[in-house]
Design a protein around this motif. Structure first.
Motif, PDB file in Angstrom:
ATOM      1  N   GLU A 115       4.902  -2.075   1.431  1.00 50.96           N
ATOM      2  CA  GLU A 115       3.500  -2.410   1.709  1.00 50.96           C
ATOM      3  C   GLU A 115       2.919  -1.584   2.852  1.00 50.96           C
ATOM      4  O   GLU A 115       2.272  -2.096   3.757  1.00 50.96           O
ATOM      5  N   ARG A 144       0.366  -2.231  -0.732  1.00 50.28           N
ATOM      6  CA  ARG A 144       0.072  -3.593  -0.303  1.00 50.28           C
ATOM      7  C   ARG A 144      -0.504  -4.413  -1.455  1.00 50.28           C
ATOM      8  O   ARG A 144      -1.103  -3.849  -2.385  1.00 50.28           O
ATOM      9  N   PRO A 145      -0.352  -5.728  -1.405  1.00 50.88           N
ATOM     10  CA  PRO A 145      -0.990  -6.580  -2.420  1.00 50.88           C
ATOM     11  C   PRO A 145      -2.496  -6.305  -2.472  1.00 50.88           C
ATOM     12  O   PRO A 145      -3.154  -6.176  -1.432  1.00 50.88           O
ATOM     13  N   ASN A 198       4.617  -6.311 -11.516  1.00 49.52           N
ATOM     14  CA  ASN A 198       3.724  -6.834 -10.482  1.00 49.52           C
ATOM     15  C   ASN A 198       2.429  -6.051 -10.333  1.00 49.52           C
ATOM     16  O   ASN A 198       1.696  -6.227  -9.359  1.00 49.52           O
ATOM     17  N   LYS A 251      -1.961  -4.027  -7.741  1.00 50.44           N
ATOM     18  CA  LYS A 251      -0.805  -4.829  -7.408  1.00 50.44           C
ATOM     19  C   LYS A 251      -1.214  -6.261  -7.099  1.00 50.44           C
ATOM     20  O   LYS A 251      -2.173  -6.508  -6.367  1.00 50.44           O
TER      21      LYS A 251
END
Length: 252
Positions: A115, A144-145, A198, A251
């Protein structure tokens, strides 16, 4: 024994790919970076960079397989930060000479923490990676998300794919041709299925949809027509016919 043999083969692949691009680095920019007067390579680069900017402006961007830094330098102009990684010391020498932040490493084992970036992008690189799933998983790991993985694939169902299949391999030096490096072709639907679980596809772009071969861009009149057509069609339903198919996946 089987695991050791597989590891040996992977190491051999990395060494061969590194040697290929070290050799290629001497001529890589011969027709790139504006040297072809707005020709084929400039068009392809512009279409790729425009797509990255959509997701990476004002953000932290990693280019996987940054080569001599031609694209990375342009990404740095709009990103908050821009870093690159490449397998080839020869390519990296030229990227660093541009003042770029670029380190040596493999796409399947990125030398960055989880991330670390908002965007991880890769152009004309994944097609030369045998374990492409591992490379895509690594790109997703360092994002990163809410960030994006932008991955370019070579499309077999395209004019470029046909030319590559039927035509002679191009040369990267006086003694080596493009056929010396491992190259894979993945159709858009198959390429999308290679993405890790993901991330999910949110956009795509086709590059070199109607241009039959690079030299066509240098034909008076035709080059201008092809240039306009490529920009007009890159995000249309015909994107799936692009010789280079770019996927952007978000993501979770």
């Amino acid at each position: 024994m089987e695991a050791r043999t597989a590891e040996d083969k992977a190491d051999e692949h990395l060494r061969a790919t590194r040697a290929y691009y070290d050799e290629f680095s001497a001529r890589y920019e011969a027709h790139r970076g504006g040297r072809d007067r707005g020709g084929y390579h400039d068009l392809v680069d512009a279409l790729e960079i425009d797509f990255v900017r959509r997701f990476g402006e004002g953000r932290d961007v990693l280019e996987v397989g940054c080569g001599t830094g031609l694209l990375l330098a342009r990404i740095a102009a709009f990103a908050r930060s821009a870093r690159g990684v490449d397998l080839s010391p020869g390519m990296l020498e030229r990227a660093r000479a541009r003042g770029l932040d670029a380190v040596e490493g493999s796409a399947t084992a990125l030398p960055f923490a989880d991330e670390s970036f908002d965007v991880a992008c890769s152009f004309k690189v994944l097609a030369h990676v045998q374990d492409v799933r591992a490379a895509l998983a690594e790109m997703a790991r360092v994002v990163r998300p809410g960030g994006h993985v932008i991955a370019e694939f070579y499309n077999p169902y395209s004019l470029r794919g046909l030319v590559k299949k039927l035509g002679p391999a191009g040369a990267i030096s006086d003694r080596t041709r493009e056929s010396a490096v491992f190259t894979r072709f993945d159709a858009p639907r198959a390429a999308a299925a290679l993405m890790p679980g993901n991330v999910h596809l949110v956009a795509s772009r086709g590059v070199r949809i109607v241009t039959p071969f690079a030299a066509a861009m240098r034909v008076p009149g035709l080059g201008r027509l092809l240039h306009r057509a490529e920009w007009a069609l890159c995000d249309s339903p015909l994107a799936a016919l692009g010789g280079f198919w770019i996927a952007a996946a978000r993501k979770a």
